[in-house]
Write a protein that holds these residues in place. Structure first.
Motif, mmCIF file in Angstrom:
data_model
loop_
_atom_site.group_PDB
_atom_site.id
_atom_site.type_symbol
_atom_site.label_atom_id
_atom_site.label_comp_id
_atom_site.label_asym_id
_atom_site.label_seq_id
_atom_site.Cartn_x
_atom_site.Cartn_y
_atom_site.Cartn_z
ATOM 1 N N TYR A 80 0.803 -1.168 0.107
ATOM 2 C CA TYR A 80 0.018 0.034 -0.034
ATOM 3 C C TYR A 80 0.757 1.263 -0.060
ATOM 4 N N THR A 81 0.508 2.267 -0.810
ATOM 5 C CA THR A 81 1.359 3.488 -1.031
ATOM 6 C C THR A 81 0.302 4.654 -0.612
ATOM 7 N N CYS A 82 1.139 5.745 -0.241
ATOM 8 C CA CYS A 82 0.150 6.969 0.020
ATOM 9 C C CYS A 82 1.218 8.097 -0.208
ATOM 10 N N GLY A 83 0.648 9.255 -0.363
ATOM 11 C CA GLY A 83 1.674 10.640 -0.646
ATOM 12 C C GLY A 83 2.448 10.403 -1.789
ATOM 13 N N GLU A 84 1.847 10.119 -3.063
ATOM 14 C CA GLU A 84 2.445 10.068 -4.224
ATOM 15 C C GLU A 84 3.625 9.250 -4.157
ATOM 16 N N GLN A 85 3.430 8.129 -3.684
ATOM 17 C CA GLN A 85 4.475 7.149 -3.709
ATOM 18 C C GLN A 85 5.760 7.567 -2.758
ATOM 19 N N MET A 86 5.409 8.215 -1.758
ATOM 20 C CA MET A 86 6.566 8.675 -0.885
ATOM 21 C C MET A 86 6.428 7.981 0.434
ATOM 22 N N SER A 87 5.730 7.038 0.573
ATOM 23 C CA SER A 87 5.665 5.905 1.531
ATOM 24 C C SER A 87 4.928 4.695 1.069
ATOM 25 N N ALA A 88 5.238 3.680 1.804
ATOM 26 C CA ALA A 88 4.481 2.318 1.463
ATOM 27 C C ALA A 88 4.736 1.353 2.740
ATOM 28 N N SER A 89 3.628 0.528 2.720
ATOM 29 C CA SER A 89 3.664 -0.590 3.719
ATOM 30 C C SER A 89 3.570 -2.002 2.811
ATOM 31 N N PHE A 90 4.763 -2.592 2.846
ATOM 32 C CA PHE A 90 4.652 -4.039 2.346
ATOM 33 C C PHE A 90 4.732 -5.114 3.259
ATOM 34 N N MET A 91 3.661 -6.122 2.902
ATOM 35 C CA MET A 91 3.513 -7.131 3.572
ATOM 36 C C MET A 91 3.453 -8.564 2.882
ATOM 37 N N VAL A 92 3.862 -9.405 3.537
ATOM 38 C CA VAL A 92 4.007 -10.876 2.694
ATOM 39 C C VAL A 92 3.834 -11.865 3.770
ATOM 40 N N SER A 93 3.043 -12.983 3.806
ATOM 41 C CA SER A 93 2.709 -13.811 4.525
ATOM 42 C C SER A 93 3.686 -15.256 3.918
ATOM 43 N N LEU A 94 4.724 -15.418 4.251
ATOM 44 C CA LEU A 94 5.483 -16.787 3.927
ATOM 45 C C LEU A 94 4.837 -18.142 4.251
ATOM 46 N N LYS A 95 4.373 -18.319 5.405
ATOM 47 C CA LYS A 95 3.593 -19.603 5.805
ATOM 48 C C LYS A 95 2.557 -19.016 6.710
ATOM 49 N N GLU A 96 1.949 -20.019 7.126
ATOM 50 C CA GLU A 96 1.073 -19.711 8.438
ATOM 51 C C GLU A 96 1.719 -19.072 9.541
ATOM 52 N N LYS A 97 1.301 -17.900 10.136
ATOM 53 C CA LYS A 97 1.665 -17.389 11.226
ATOM 54 C C LYS A 97 3.210 -16.493 11.208
ATOM 55 N N HIS A 98 3.636 -16.441 9.902
ATOM 56 C CA HIS A 98 4.898 -16.106 9.492
ATOM 57 C C HIS A 98 4.760 -14.800 8.494
ATOM 58 N N LEU A 99 5.153 -13.589 9.093
ATOM 59 C CA LEU A 99 4.813 -12.362 8.420
ATOM 60 C C LEU A 99 5.867 -11.453 8.287
ATOM 61 N N ILE A 100 6.164 -10.924 7.085
ATOM 62 C CA ILE A 100 7.146 -9.930 6.930
ATOM 63 C C ILE A 100 6.566 -8.727 6.665
ATOM 64 N N ARG A 101 6.904 -7.605 7.374
ATOM 65 C CA ARG A 101 6.445 -6.157 7.326
ATOM 66 C C ARG A 101 7.717 -5.320 6.795
ATOM 67 N N PHE A 102 7.574 -4.782 5.748
ATOM 68 C CA PHE A 102 8.839 -3.643 5.548
ATOM 69 C C PHE A 102 8.021 -2.323 5.082
ATOM 70 N N LEU A 103 8.520 -1.309 5.959
ATOM 71 C CA LEU A 103 7.798 0.075 5.915
ATOM 72 C C LEU A 103 8.734 1.130 5.365
ATOM 73 N N VAL A 104 8.404 1.751 4.425
ATOM 74 C CA VAL A 104 9.391 2.973 3.956
ATOM 75 C C VAL A 104 8.662 4.337 3.700
ATOM 76 N N SER A 105 9.345 5.109 4.116
ATOM 77 C CA SER A 105 8.801 6.604 4.154
ATOM 78 C C SER A 105 9.808 7.586 4.194
ATOM 79 N N ASP A 106 9.479 8.846 4.265
ATOM 80 C CA ASP A 106 10.404 9.937 4.243
ATOM 81 C C ASP A 106 11.268 9.837 5.647
ATOM 82 N N TYR A 107 10.552 9.328 6.765
ATOM 83 C CA TYR A 107 11.147 9.388 8.002
ATOM 84 C C TYR A 107 12.072 7.916 8.297
#
Length: 106
Positions: free
Chosen positions: A37-64
């Motif tokens: 998910y992106t917001c602010g003209e692609q100046m931030s994003a929230s990326f998530m992927v479930s690799l297997k049951e109960k195993h989650l990766i979250r990657f957040l990027v923004s100006d901050y």
């Protein structure tokens, strides 16, 4: 000088967001539940992927900042920021590129 650095940083964030969107598409095609998910003209994003049951990766990027979080059963296993977070993301991308299943080292 500072304006030039600010523009370079904005371009870096935009490039990173575009790459996260592409990684999401590839992971979805391989059968993983992934979102970006992106917001602010692609100046931030929230990326998530479930690799297997109960195993989650979250990657957040923004100006901050940039953060990598790996969760198991809603418990934080690992949290990395900045260059370390990007290196872990590169490892995930390499695993996707060179294999048919994704398994990260813990």
């Amino acid at each position: 000088m500072f304006l030039r650095l600010a523009q370079q940083h904005q371009q870096f964030v935009q490039d990173l967001v575009m790459n996260l969107q592409a990684l999401t598409t590839i992971l979805e095609r391989r059968g993983y539940t992934a979102s970006c998910y992106t917001c602010g003209e692609q100046m931030s994003a929230s990326f998530m992927v479930s690799l297997k049951e109960k195993h989650l990766i979250r990657f957040l990027v923004s100006d901050y900042g940039i953060t990598w979080m790996e969760l198991w059963d809603d418990r934080e296993l690992m949290k990395l920021e900045g260059a370390e977070a990007i290196n872990q993301l590169q490892e995930l991308a390499n695993l996707v590129k060179y294999s048919t299943t994704v398994q990260l080292r813990n």
